[in-house]
Design a protein around this motif. Structure first.
Motif, PDB file in Angstrom:
ATOM      1  N   UNK A  26       0.835  -1.205   0.000  1.00 38.48           N
ATOM      2  CA  UNK A  26       0.000   0.000   0.000  1.00 38.48           C
ATOM      3  C   UNK A  26       0.868   1.254   0.000  1.00 38.48           C
ATOM      4  N   UNK A  27       1.934   1.231   0.771  1.00 39.05           N
ATOM      5  CA  UNK A  27       2.816   2.393   0.856  1.00 39.05           C
ATOM      6  C   UNK A  27       3.621   2.581  -0.428  1.00 39.05           C
ATOM      7  N   UNK A  28       4.026   1.491  -1.057  1.00 32.64           N
ATOM      8  CA  UNK A  28       4.721   1.586  -2.351  1.00 32.64           C
ATOM      9  C   UNK A  28       3.799   2.225  -3.392  1.00 32.64           C
ATOM     10  N   UNK A  29       2.535   1.807  -3.376  1.00 29.65           N
ATOM     11  CA  UNK A  29       1.552   2.396  -4.291  1.00 29.65           C
ATOM     12  C   UNK A  29       1.393   3.892  -4.005  1.00 29.65           C
ATOM     13  N   UNK A  30       1.309   4.249  -2.738  1.00 29.56           N
ATOM     14  CA  UNK A  30       1.191   5.663  -2.365  1.00 29.56           C
ATOM     15  C   UNK A  30       2.334   6.483  -2.942  1.00 29.56           C
ATOM     16  N   UNK A  31       3.533   5.924  -2.847  1.00 28.26           N
ATOM     17  CA  UNK A  31       4.719   6.658  -3.279  1.00 28.26           C
ATOM     18  C   UNK A  31       4.716   6.872  -4.795  1.00 28.26           C
ATOM     19  N   UNK A  32       4.443   5.808  -5.558  1.00 24.89           N
ATOM     20  CA  UNK A  32       4.462   5.970  -7.020  1.00 24.89           C
ATOM     21  C   UNK A  32       3.272   6.801  -7.502  1.00 24.89           C
ATOM     22  N   UNK A  33       2.212   6.866  -6.700  1.00 24.48           N
ATOM     23  CA  UNK A  33       1.058   7.698  -7.044  1.00 24.48           C
ATOM     24  C   UNK A  33       1.238   9.134  -6.574  1.00 24.48           C
ATOM     25  N   UNK A  34       2.353   9.403  -5.882  1.00 18.79           N
ATOM     26  CA  UNK A  34       2.719  10.744  -5.407  1.00 18.79           C
ATOM     27  C   UNK A  34       1.672  11.326  -4.458  1.00 18.79           C
ATOM     28  N   UNK A  35       1.183  10.471  -3.578  1.00 19.37           N
ATOM     29  CA  UNK A  35       0.295  10.955  -2.530  1.00 19.37           C
ATOM     30  C   UNK A  35       1.073  11.832  -1.552  1.00 19.37           C
ATOM     31  N   UNK A  36       0.410  12.833  -1.006  1.00 17.29           N
ATOM     32  CA  UNK A  36       1.071  13.694  -0.030  1.00 17.29           C
ATOM     33  C   UNK A  36       1.185  13.011   1.332  1.00 17.29           C
ATOM     34  N   UNK A  37       0.245  12.143   1.652  1.00 20.32           N
ATOM     35  CA  UNK A  37       0.211  11.482   2.946  1.00 20.32           C
ATOM     36  C   UNK A  37       0.010   9.985   2.731  1.00 20.32           C
ATOM     37  N   UNK A  54       5.325   0.372  17.528  1.00 14.77           N
ATOM     38  CA  UNK A  54       5.544   0.993  16.216  1.00 14.77           C
ATOM     39  C   UNK A  54       6.142  -0.012  15.230  1.00 14.77           C
ATOM     40  N   UNK A  55       5.783   0.180  13.963  1.00 14.30           N
ATOM     41  CA  UNK A  55       6.277  -0.680  12.884  1.00 14.30           C
ATOM     42  C   UNK A  55       7.026   0.185  11.882  1.00 14.30           C
ATOM     43  N   UNK A  56       8.273  -0.203  11.597  1.00 17.86           N
ATOM     44  CA  UNK A  56       9.099   0.563  10.663  1.00 17.86           C
ATOM     45  C   UNK A  56       8.870   0.059   9.231  1.00 17.86           C
ATOM     46  N   UNK A  57       8.624   0.994   8.314  1.00 20.83           N
ATOM     47  CA  UNK A  57       8.349   0.658   6.911  1.00 20.83           C
ATOM     48  C   UNK A  57       9.103   1.621   6.000  1.00 20.83           C
ATOM     49  N   UNK A  58       9.117   1.279   4.715  1.00 20.37           N
ATOM     50  CA  UNK A  58       9.690   2.185   3.720  1.00 20.37           C
ATOM     51  C   UNK A  58       8.592   3.001   3.067  1.00 20.37           C
ATOM     52  N   UNK A  59       8.868   4.286   2.905  1.00 19.35           N
ATOM     53  CA  UNK A  59       7.992   5.148   2.114  1.00 19.35           C
ATOM     54  C   UNK A  59       8.878   5.798   1.064  1.00 19.35           C
ATOM     55  N   UNK A  60       8.924   5.147  -0.104  1.00 23.21           N
ATOM     56  CA  UNK A  60       9.893   5.569  -1.099  1.00 23.21           C
ATOM     57  C   UNK A  60      11.289   5.223  -0.617  1.00 23.21           C
ATOM     58  N   UNK A  61      12.150   6.256  -0.521  1.00 21.26           N
ATOM     59  CA  UNK A  61      13.534   6.026  -0.111  1.00 21.26           C
ATOM     60  C   UNK A  61      13.725   6.256   1.384  1.00 21.26           C
ATOM     61  N   UNK A  62      12.684   6.665   2.070  1.00 22.03           N
ATOM     62  CA  UNK A  62      12.785   6.968   3.493  1.00 22.03           C
ATOM     63  C   UNK A  62      12.185   5.847   4.340  1.00 22.03           C
ATOM     64  N   UNK A  63      12.603   5.798   5.580  1.00 24.14           N
ATOM     65  CA  UNK A  63      11.976   4.920   6.557  1.00 24.14           C
ATOM     66  C   UNK A  63      11.060   5.755   7.444  1.00 24.14           C
TER      67      UNK A  63
END
Length: 321
Positions: A26-37, A54-63
């Motif tokens: 879901x977060x990968x999709x958010x990133x390529x769709x250029x969602x703000x949040x 807390x759960x650590x994930x990738x959002x694009x190139x950031x954690x």
């Protein structure tokens, strides 16, 4: 948000059940769709000891980190703007957790992934949703997607599939299916034959789904950004006849291409169930052939076989989409 919309680019979800891969997708999709949040506001893990972790994930190139709560009630209080609950709980507890979400003040749409929920419980959830004017996708669903805006869990597969099917930006086709697996194939087919999917929903294969094919088609009919409808039904039940009635009554005016799967059933033993709990014809009216004939007679574009489905979609798109 309009009544005919379930999601938009600001939609956020609470995920019930700690599911690493669907959350990351879901977060990968958010990133390529250029969602703000990001679309995942919180996770529920009832087995944890702490009230919050807390759960650590990738959002694009950031954690980034996403909060994990022990209870749905606490998550809803902390994230009142999250109006979707994606329920990965097993069939043993999906009823209770979905009911809690439907009866809340903040959740507007509940997605029930599990299959095997007792039919009585499914019907009770449907009744609650109708009374409170809320939405259910599922049970037994992969979910759905609004291209360039919001994706449910594993819908449409990996990032490579998202890119190939051009789901990072909206097209103008509204698609609805019973099958989640075939919906992934249809996303790609529609991307190759039209300007792409605007929204696609898999309602699930149970005998009593929380929403019907016609419910989503009527939303698409009301949405001015959707120019063409595509539906994929299946053998068993009578849901497709609601589409027939809507066509006859003039409630569906946009071009609609439909195919009902399961035409091979006529050469197989009578009463055979096809995978889904609802995919079994108890009468001649519930056969795929009967439904396809009725839909064609009512004015839907119905191909000769599934192999011709893409050709009919392309033909309709080329004639004015």
């Amino acid at each position: 948000m309009e009544d005919y919309e379930l999601f938009n680019r600001n939609t956020q979800a609470i995920i019930y059940g700690f599911q690493r891969n669907p959350i990351q997708r879901m977060l990968d999709f958010d990133f390529v769709s250029k969602r703000e949040k990001q679309s995942v506001a919180a996770i529920i893990r009832p087995t944890q000891t702490a009230a919050i972790s807390y759960h650590k994930v990738f959002y694009g190139y950031k954690e980034i980190v996403i909060p994990i709560y022990k209870t749905l009630n606490l998550a809803m209080k902390k994230h009142p703007n999250a109006d979707v609950m994606i329920n990965f709980a097993s069939f043993r507890s999906s009823y209770e957790t979905s009911k809690e979400a439907l009866e809340s003040d903040t959740i507007r749409t509940v997605v029930i992934i599990a299959e095997g929920i007792p039919e009585r419980q499914s019907r009770e959830l449907i009744k609650i949703a109708e009374e409170k004017k809320k939405n259910i996708i599922g049970p037994a669903t992969v979910g759905g997607i609004m291209a360039g805006a919001f994706k449910i869990g594993n819908t449409a597969g990996t990032l490579e599939n998202i890119t190939l099917s051009k789901l990072y930006r909206p097209g103008s086709v509204g698609f609805v299916s019973k099958s989640g697996g075939l919906s992934n194939e249809m996303n790609f087919m529609i991307s190759q034959t039209t300007d792409g999917v605007y929204e696609g929903i898999a309602i699930g294969g149970d005998r009593y789904p929380g929403s019907r094919l016609i419910d989503h088609l009527m939303r698409y009919e009301a949405n001015p950004k959707i120019k063409m409808l595509v539906a994929l039904g299946e053998i068993g039940g009578t849901d497709e006849y609601a589409i027939v009635d809507a066509l006859k009554d003039g409630k569906i005016t946009k071009p609609i291409v439909v195919w009902v799967t399961g035409t091979a059933a006529k050469i197989l033993p009578k009463g055979l169930q096809f995978g889904h709990a609802g995919a079994m014809a108890d009468s001649s009216m519930e056969t795929a052939d009967a439904k396809n004939r009725a839909l064609k007679k009512a004015g839907a574009i119905v191909p000769e076989s599934y192999e011709d489905f893409d050709k009919e979609i392309r033909k309709r798109a080329n004639s004015g989409l």
